[in-house]
Design a protein around this motif. Structure first.
Motif: not given
Length: 817
Positions: A728-736, A765-770
């Motif tokens: 599973r993963f998600s990109n980053s998001k800028n404060p603006n 951003s983050w990504s993890v394995l299960k």
């Protein structure tokens, strides 16, 4: 002679059998019945009737149908009292049938909307601990959490009261579902579910208000009448040694000739959440819980946490109970009685514990009281061909909801308490008519009434010799969160949805719904804000519709096009709530109107290898008019401060905001899904979701717009075991890109310091394995081992106020008696 006639009559009667679907009581045509030698066979007619007189008394009969599970039953077991046989849809067929669109069973290939199906079998390797976590198995859904015991699903940029939750046909959304983040989905025990369906996009035709982002419909297990196995008992035990989580679940199912019973008992206990150690995002202190306060002690100083990775006060426990009876009333009707009860312990609002004011913690304690949900429903199903309907379902339900909020500020000896009690009554009638010209019509009526009681008070304490809190008994009332005198919210609606096969390769769907909403909010105390609002009456009517087209140019392609409209009528939480958060006070707005969503979407599906492999693209654009959002709200009648944008509330000067209709907004996005059977034993599944949105009038971002996210699974199936690797993963998001109303929790992201100034970084951003595995020791005993967050990474889901668990191991044992 008369005696002989009677004996012959009884013998003939005992040979007759009616075969019925165990879910909707419809009679099953073309069921093949034969003996083990295959020397004798018969076929059921259009009324599901079978004549078994050809078979010998000692024959074992095999009941077979392409869409149903095969049955092996002795001929001698059929008697005069046993003239009905129930058959269950097989797993492959169930995966092709959707129950929730238009509140009617429909073939998936004829539905123009994007839908996802999660069955209990799909979850064998994941064993989600809550029904919020369960939704991560569907494509395009993200789950936000602000505390242990959290779980707010986000679909297509909509969240909370813009996503409709339904259980067994009964709406869970009620008059106080808020627009922020909700944890009500955890009151559904995932171990009691047979299947969960997700309908994406506005779905107001079948379900009414709130279904802007979509519908999540939980279906609990229904006991099977006249099952070959009279008793089915299953025990499940789960233990997580690092997080100190335990789940104990018991299922009891009993089947008789004309009735059946299903009982579910579950007790869950979740320990404090321990975050991951590896900080690939580069922020070494972000999220660490360095200090804590004991809410039961009068605190003079902060207490140092010996292990800052442990997020203290995030533990909680929950009890769930369910009892369901399925009673056959006649050959063509049945009654389903359904009782559900869920109660949690206190649940600490972890993000509130980290609020800082003037260099110190703002709160010594902030927690939700026990979340309680009780539901009693009765569903009567009729299946008989008539002029106006073939199937009728009448559903009567009552729900009692209890929730509360409590907080004590740092170094204060008073506790604020807000307590809400809600009673919800509902009636649904659904009618289905299948016509001979390859068309079907679903129509029905709905009435729902919400009655809320709200109270609030301050309780006072003395500090004992060891600084323990001693309640001194005297209390005094304070302004309630919701109307203190009277809070009513009711809806009445009628709908229809029509499907017509234009050819063997195409069909069209269309429908409309009319809804009338009535709201009354009245305060019996002297409200210290906006004294001109003490009694609010609101009435709104909405007409929404949908039209869709499905084209199957050949057996390997399907193209869907759909236009639908949805609405959300303001509820009591929208119009009449008083709530302070981080120096901002939400106040009532009597002029709030419904918001509307107009959605256009296209779906492209390509199938390979007899539909075992597929790739799909669903893309959509949603226009929102009269968009309800939080904005600064001046109370001109207030004179407590010189600044008309602030007031004094609870002896503190706060900025005032309210829900307002703020012009128009848009959300667009797409989801790509891929499913591959790489061999007989190796399977791949993946999903990728993109969402974007904003205001039409200005460049203000919308809340709940997720960064790019997705998941990919690789599963290996062996003789007695299965292994799955999930990413599973998600990109980053800028404060603006964060919303101005605070729903996205920008202040929970890393804080960057530049000299005396600081700013928030936004979501890294983050990504993890299960890694999940299971092994069947026998057809009764099974073990699962689930290793989550393999590399012990520290991360937070977008908009969440709590760090996700680090590396942890879950052991699950299940046994069938």
């Amino acid at each position: 002679m008369a005696i002989t006639f009677c004996l012959v009559y009884l013998n003939i009667f005992s040979q007759k059998l009616i075969v019925i679907d165990d879910q909707d009581n419809s009679k099953i045509h073309n069921v093949s019945v034969y003996n083990t030698q295959k020397t004798i066979s018969v076929l059921s007619d259009v009324e599901g009737a079978l004549d078994l007189s050809k078979f010998n008394k000692n024959d074992t009969l095999i009941f077979s149908h392409l869409s149903y599970e095969k049955l092996f039953i002795s001929k001698s077991s059929f008697t005069i009292d046993n003239s009905i046989l129930f058959m269950s849809s097989n797993t492959q067929k169930l995966n092709e049938i959707i129950l929730s669109v238009a509140r009617n069973k429909e073939d998936k290939q004829k539905i123009s909307k994007q839908v996802s199906l999660i069955t209990s079998k799909n979850l064998d390797l994941d064993m989600p601990q809550t029904s919020a976590d369960l939704l991560l198995n569907a494509s395009g859904i993200r789950v936000q959490k602000s505390q242990g015991g959290g779980g707010s699903p986000v679909i297509r940029g909509f969240e909370a009261n813009r996503v409709l939750l339904v259980i067994d046909g009964v709406r869970m959304n009620n008059a106080i579902y808020r627009s922020g983040h909700l944890q009500n989905s955890i009151s559904v025990n995932p171990n009691s579910l047979e299947r969960t369906e997700v309908i994406y996009g506005p779905s107001s035709v079948g379900y009414g208000s709130d279904a802007l982002g979509g519908v999540v419909h939980y279906y609990t297990k229904t006991p099977k009448i006249n099952n070959v196995k009279k008793w089915t008992i299953q025990a499940l035990s789960s233990f997580n040694p690092r997080l100190h989580n335990t789940v104990q679940n018991l299922d009891f199912e009993h089947s008789e000739k004309k009735w059946a019973s299903y009982t579910n008992l579950s007790f869950s206990k979740f320990g404090d959440i321990i975050m991951g150690s590896q900080r690939n995002h580069g922020f070494k202190d972000w999220g660490l819980d360095n200090y804590y306060l004991d809410p039961n002690i009068f605190n003079e100083f902060k207490i140092k946490n010996s292990n800052p990775k442990i997020q203290l006060n995030t533990s909680y426990h929950q009890f769930d109970f369910m009892q369901k009876f399925n009673i056959m009333l006649s050959e063509s009707s049945n009654l389903v009685l359904n009782f559900q009860h869920s109660k949690s312990s206190d649940i600490t609002r972890f993000d509130k514990l980290n609020e800082i004011k003037d260099g110190d913690y703002k709160y010594s304690g902030w927690w939700y009281g026990p979340q309680k949900r009780t539901m009693i429903s009765s569903a009567i199903n009729f299946s008989k061909k008539k002029k106006l309907s073939d199937k009728v379902k009448l559903l009567f339900a009552y729900q009692k909801i209890g929730e509360s909020r409590h907080f004590r500020k740092f170094q204060e000896l008073s506790k604020h308490n807000q307590i809400e009690s809600l009673n919800v009554y509902s009636i649904n009638s659904d009618f289905i008519k299948n016509n001979s010209n390859n068309s079907s019509l679903a129509y029905g009526f709905e009435y729902i009434f919400n009655n809320i009681n709200s109270m609030a008070y301050i309780s006072n304490y003395n500090a004992g010799s060891s600084n323990e809190l001693i309640e001194i008994g005297n209390t005094y009332n304070i302004p309630t969160r919701y109307p203190s005198d009277e809070g009513h919210y009711g809806t009445a609606a009628a709908y229809y949805e029509y499907r017509k096969d234009l050819s063997p390769k195409s069909n069209v769907n269309m429908g409309m719904r009319y809804t009338n909403t009535q709201l009354r909010a009245k305060w019996n105390d002297q409200v210290i804000i906006n004294a001109n609002i003490s009694d609010i009456h609101s009435q709104n009517s909405s007409l929404t519709g949908c039209i869709g087209y499905v084209l199957r140019p050949d057996k390997n392609w399907q193209i869907n096009a759909n236009f639908s409209s949805g609405f959300r009528a303001p509820n009591i939480d929208d119009i009449g709530k008083i709530r302070e958060n981080r120096g901002v006070l939400t106040v009532p707005n009597a002029k709030l109107m419904p918001e509307y969503a107009y959605n256009t979407e296209l779906g492209f599906y390509k199938f390979f290898n007899k539909k075992q492999n597929s790739i799909s693209l669903n893309t959509y654009y949603t226009h929102i008019s009269k968009h309800i959002t939080r904005d600064y709200f001046k109370i001109l009648s207030d004179t407590s401060t010189d600044d008309d944008s602030t007031i004094i509330f609870n002896s503190v000067e706060v900025i005032t905001m309210a829900n307002v209709n703020k012009g128009s907004a848009y959300i667009y996005g797409s989801t790509i899904d891929l499913k591959l059977s790489m061999s007989n034993n190796l399977f791949f599944k993946g999903s990728l979701t993109f969402t974007e949105g904003g205001s039409v009038q200005n460049d203000h971002p919308l809340p709940s717009i997720s960064p790019l996210f997705g998941h990919f699974n690789l599963k290996l199936r062996l003789n007695k075991s299965e292994i799955k690797l999930a990413y599973r993963f998600s990109n980053s998001k800028n404060p603006n890109e964060y919303s101005l109303g605070g729903e996205d929790n920008l202040e929970e992201t890393p804080e960057i310091y530049k000299g005396l100034d600081s700013y928030y970084y936004g979501t890294p951003s983050w990504s993890v394995l299960k890694l999940s595995s299971s092994y069947e020791f026998s057809n009764k005993f099974k073990a699962n081992i689930i290793l989550d967050n393999l590399f012990d990474l520290h991360y937070r889901e977008f908009a969440s106020g709590i760090s996700a668990p680090g590396r942890n191991l879950n052991l699950v044992l299940s046994y069938k008696f």
